[in-house]
Design a protein around this motif. Structure first.
Motif, short mmCIF file in Angstrom:
data_model
loop_
_atom_site.label_atom_id
_atom_site.label_comp_id
_atom_site.label_asym_id
_atom_site.label_seq_id
_atom_site.Cartn_x
_atom_site.Cartn_y
_atom_site.Cartn_z
N GLY A 251 18.85 -47.68 -38.56
CA GLY A 251 18.79 -46.70 -37.47
C GLY A 251 19.04 -47.24 -36.08
N SER A 252 18.58 -48.44 -35.78
CA SER A 252 18.74 -48.98 -34.42
C SER A 252 19.64 -50.22 -34.39
N ALA A 253 20.49 -50.36 -35.40
CA ALA A 253 21.33 -51.56 -35.48
C ALA A 253 22.36 -51.57 -34.36
N ARG A 254 22.52 -52.72 -33.72
CA ARG A 254 23.62 -52.89 -32.76
C ARG A 254 24.80 -53.57 -33.44
N ARG A 255 24.54 -54.17 -34.62
CA ARG A 255 25.61 -54.78 -35.41
C ARG A 255 25.24 -54.64 -36.88
N LEU A 256 26.18 -54.23 -37.70
CA LEU A 256 25.94 -54.07 -39.13
C LEU A 256 27.10 -54.65 -39.90
N ASP A 257 26.81 -55.67 -40.71
CA ASP A 257 27.80 -56.27 -41.61
C ASP A 257 27.32 -56.05 -43.04
N ALA A 258 28.17 -55.47 -43.89
CA ALA A 258 27.75 -55.17 -45.26
C ALA A 258 28.85 -55.56 -46.24
N VAL A 259 28.44 -56.18 -47.34
CA VAL A 259 29.38 -56.56 -48.39
C VAL A 259 28.76 -56.19 -49.73
N GLY A 260 29.60 -55.71 -50.64
CA GLY A 260 29.11 -55.34 -51.97
C GLY A 260 30.24 -54.72 -52.77
N ILE A 261 29.87 -53.93 -53.77
CA ILE A 261 30.88 -53.23 -54.56
C ILE A 261 31.18 -51.88 -53.93
N GLY A 262 30.18 -50.99 -53.92
CA GLY A 262 30.38 -49.65 -53.32
C GLY A 262 29.51 -49.38 -52.12
N LEU A 263 28.61 -50.31 -51.76
CA LEU A 263 27.72 -50.17 -50.60
C LEU A 263 26.94 -48.86 -50.63
N ASN A 264 26.40 -48.54 -51.81
CA ASN A 264 25.69 -47.26 -51.97
C ASN A 264 24.41 -47.18 -51.14
N LEU A 265 23.75 -48.31 -50.89
CA LEU A 265 22.53 -48.27 -50.09
C LEU A 265 22.80 -47.65 -48.72
N LEU A 266 23.96 -47.95 -48.15
CA LEU A 266 24.33 -47.39 -46.85
C LEU A 266 24.96 -46.01 -47.00
N GLY A 353 22.70 -59.55 -37.46
CA GLY A 353 22.67 -60.89 -38.02
C GLY A 353 23.11 -61.98 -37.08
N ASP A 354 23.67 -61.62 -35.92
CA ASP A 354 24.13 -62.63 -34.98
C ASP A 354 23.10 -62.97 -33.92
N GLY A 355 21.90 -62.37 -33.99
CA GLY A 355 20.90 -62.62 -32.97
C GLY A 355 19.54 -62.95 -33.57
N SER A 356 18.52 -62.85 -32.72
CA SER A 356 17.16 -63.20 -33.16
C SER A 356 16.42 -62.02 -33.75
N ASP A 357 17.09 -60.87 -33.88
CA ASP A 357 16.43 -59.68 -34.38
C ASP A 357 16.96 -59.30 -35.75
N GLY A 358 17.46 -60.28 -36.50
CA GLY A 358 18.16 -59.99 -37.74
C GLY A 358 17.27 -59.63 -38.91
N ILE A 359 17.76 -58.68 -39.71
CA ILE A 359 17.14 -58.30 -40.97
C ILE A 359 18.26 -58.22 -42.01
N ALA A 360 17.99 -58.71 -43.22
CA ALA A 360 18.99 -58.64 -44.28
C ALA A 360 18.36 -58.07 -45.54
N VAL A 361 19.11 -57.22 -46.23
CA VAL A 361 18.71 -56.69 -47.53
C VAL A 361 19.73 -57.19 -48.54
N VAL A 362 19.28 -57.95 -49.53
CA VAL A 362 20.18 -58.65 -50.43
C VAL A 362 19.84 -58.34 -51.89
N GLN A 363 20.87 -58.11 -52.70
CA GLN A 363 20.72 -57.92 -54.15
C GLN A 363 21.77 -58.72 -54.88
N SER A 364 21.36 -59.34 -55.97
CA SER A 364 22.32 -60.02 -56.85
C SER A 364 22.79 -59.04 -57.92
N TYR A 365 24.02 -59.21 -58.37
CA TYR A 365 24.54 -58.36 -59.44
C TYR A 365 24.16 -58.95 -60.79
N LEU A 366 23.50 -58.16 -61.63
CA LEU A 366 23.08 -58.60 -62.96
C LEU A 366 23.91 -57.90 -64.03
#
Length: 415
Positions: A251-266, A353-366
Motif C-alpha cells: 500500500g505505501s511502497a515507493r518502490r516495488l520489484d517482483a519476480v515469479g511465475i505469475g505474481l499472483n500475490l500482487l 528494497g533499495d533503502g532502510s525500509d525494506g520488506i520482502a515476501v519470498v516463496q520457493s517453488y516446490l
C-alpha cells in the motif's frame, strides 16, 4: 517418638508376620503407608502428546508476556529515575527513592530495601548497576511513584489516563505470569498491545523505519539476530495474507520489484486501481514474469499436473492485466514489465528494497505444490533491529535482491 510427640509404629517388615495387628499399635501412634513397589507409579506420571502441547503453549505465551513486561518495567524504571532523581537526590542522596515514596509508600519501599539487603548477603546482585532500591520496585510501585508525582511527569506525557489504563491492563498479565498460571491468547494479545502503547507513550517506540509497515515484535527486538533478517514464516500464502494483508505489504511502497511465475500475490490481491494510484504518487514498479511461451512453463505444468497450456494462459492473463494498468499511467516508464525464460526457482516481492525500509515476501517453488500452498518467509531489510556483536551480517534480503537484479538484467521487456 516423633518431633510432634507422636509415637511411630514399628517399622520392621516382620511386625505383621509376628502377629502384629492394628490393635497392637499404641494409642497416639501415626500410621505410615507402606512404600509402593518400584514401577507402579510410572504410568501416572507419564505425559501424553496433548499434555506436552498444553505445557508448551503455556510456556510460549508466558515467555512472550514476560519479555513485554520486562521491557515495560525497565523503561518505566528509567523514566522514573530520569524525572525524580534530579529532584530528590541532591537533598537525600542514595535514599532519594525512600524520600520520593513519602509516608504513603514507606511500607513497600522499606520492603524493597529489605529485599535488597537479603540479595546482597546471598550474592544475588550480579550486576552492580542493580544495587539500588529502584531496581527492587515492582511495576505497581513504579506506577505509584509516577502517579504521586504526576506534575513532574506531565510535561513529558500527554494523558495520565492513558498511562493508567495500559498499566491496569498489564497488571492482569503480570499477576498471571508471576504465578505461572495459564495465559489465554486474548489476554496475551491485550498485554502486547498495551505494552507497545506504553512504550510509545514513554518515548521508547521503535526507530526501525520498516516498523511503520511491519511492526517490530518484542521477541524479534531481543532475539532477532538468531534468524538473520527473517521476521516471520507462514505455512502458506493464505495464512500470510490473514496476518499481513496485501494492502499492508504494497500500500505505501515507493518502490516495488517482483519476480515469479505469475505474481499472483500482487495481481490477485491488489487491485489495478490501487496500483495506478501507487504509480501516480511516485512509486517505481518493476514486474518480472516467467515467459508464458517458454519451455519452463510447460515443465511447471507437468510438475503441478495441470492441463497443457493452463499455466501459460494464466500467466498471460496476469501480464495483460498489468499492461492495462501501465496504459493508464502518465509515465509508463514508472511501471516496467519484463519476462524471463530461466527455470523459476522462487517468487520474491521486494518492497522499498533499495533503502532502510525494506520488506520482502519470498516463496520457493516446490514440486507438486502451487504458490498458494508453499511456505512463505517475510524478511526485514537494512533496518534490522538487532545486530549481533555490532556486526551486520548479510542476511537473506540482499541475496534475493541480487537475484532479482541478475534476472532483470537477463530478461526482455513486454511492449
Amino acid at each position: 517418638m516423633g518431633s510432634g510427640g507422636l509415637e511411630l509404629p514399628p517399622g520392621d517388615e516382620g511386625h505383621e508376620e509376628r502377629g502384629g495387628s492394628s490393635a497392637d499399635v499404641p494409642p497416639g501412634a501415626v500410621s505410615l503407608a507402606r512404600p509402593m513397589e518400584r514401577g507402579s507409579i510410572g504410568p501416572e506420571l507419564d505425559w501424553n502428546a496433548d499434555a506436552w502441547h498444553e505445557v508448551r503453549t503455556r510456556a510460549q505465551r508466558a515467555g512472550r508476556a514476560y519479555i513485554w513486561l520486562n521491557l515495560v518495567e525497565q523503561r518505566l524504571r528509567a523514566v522514573v529515575a530520569a524525572v525524580l532523581r534530579p529532584i530528590y537526590e541532591p537533598v537525600h542522596g542514595e535514599d532519594w527513592v525512600v524520600a520520593a515514596a513519602g509516608p504513603a509508600g514507606q511500607e513497600w519501599v522499606q520492603r524493597a530495601v529489605a529485599v535488597r539487603e537479603v540479595s546482597r548477603r546471598k550474592g544475588y546482585l550480579l550486576d552492580p548497576a542493580d544495587d539500588n532500591v529502584l531496581s527492587f520496585l515492582t511495576l505497581p510501585q513504579l506506577r505509584e511513584l509516577m502517579v504521586q508525582h504526576w506534575p513532574c511527569f506531565e510535561p513529558y506525557m500527554d494523558e495520565r489516563r492513558d498511562v493508567e489504563l495500559v498499566l491496569d491492563e498489564l497488571e492482569v498479565t503480570r499477576n498471571v505470569v508471576s504465578r505461572n498460571r495459564a495465559l489465554s491468547e486474548a489476554v496475551l494479545a491485550q498485554a502486547e498491545r498495551a505494552s507497545a502503547r506504553l512504550l510509545e507513550i514513554l518515548g521508547a517506540g521503535s526507530d526501525v523505519p520498516s516498523a511503520r509497515r511491519l511492526p517490530v515484535d518484542a521477541v524479534e527486538d531481543l532475539v532477532g539476530d538468531r534468524y538473520a533478517d527473517v521476521v516471520a514464516v507462514h505455512p502458506d500464502r493464505v495464512r500470510l495474507l490473514r496476518q499481513f494483508p496485501a494492502e499492508d505489504i504494497f500500500g505505501s511502497a515507493r518502490r516495488l520489484d517482483a519476480v515469479g511465475i505469475g505474481l499472483n500475490l500482487l495481481v490477485q490481491n491488489f487491485s489495478g486501481r490501487r496500483l495506478v494510484r501507487l504509480a501516480e504518487s511516485g512509486s517505481r514498479v518493476r514486474l518480472l514474469f516467467l515467459n508464458p511461451a517458454s519451455s519452463a512453463v510447460k515443465r511447471r505444468e507437468r510438475e503441478l499436473g495441470m492441463k497443457r497450456g493452463e499455466l501459460g494462459r494464466s500467466v498471460e492473463m496476469n501480464i495483460l492485466h498489468m499492461r492495462r494498468v501501465r496504459s493508464r499511467l502518465r509515465d509508463p516508464d514508472a511501471f516496467q514489465i519484463q519476462v524471463y525464460d530461466d527455470t523459476p526457482r522462487f517468487s520474491a516481492y521486494l518492497v522499498d528494497g533499495d533503502g532502510s525500509d525494506g520488506i520482502a515476501v519470498v516463496q520457493s517453488y516446490l514440486r507438486g505444490a502451487r504458490g498458494m500452498e508453499t511456505p512463505v518467509m517475510v524478511l526485514r531489510g537494512a533496518g534490522r533491529v538487532v545486530k549481533a556483536d555490532d556486526v551486520m551480517d548479510a542476511g537473506l534480503f540482499p541475496t534475493y535482491r541480487e537475484e532479482f537484479e541478475a534476472s532483470w538484467a537477463d530478461s526482455r521487456p513486454v511492449s
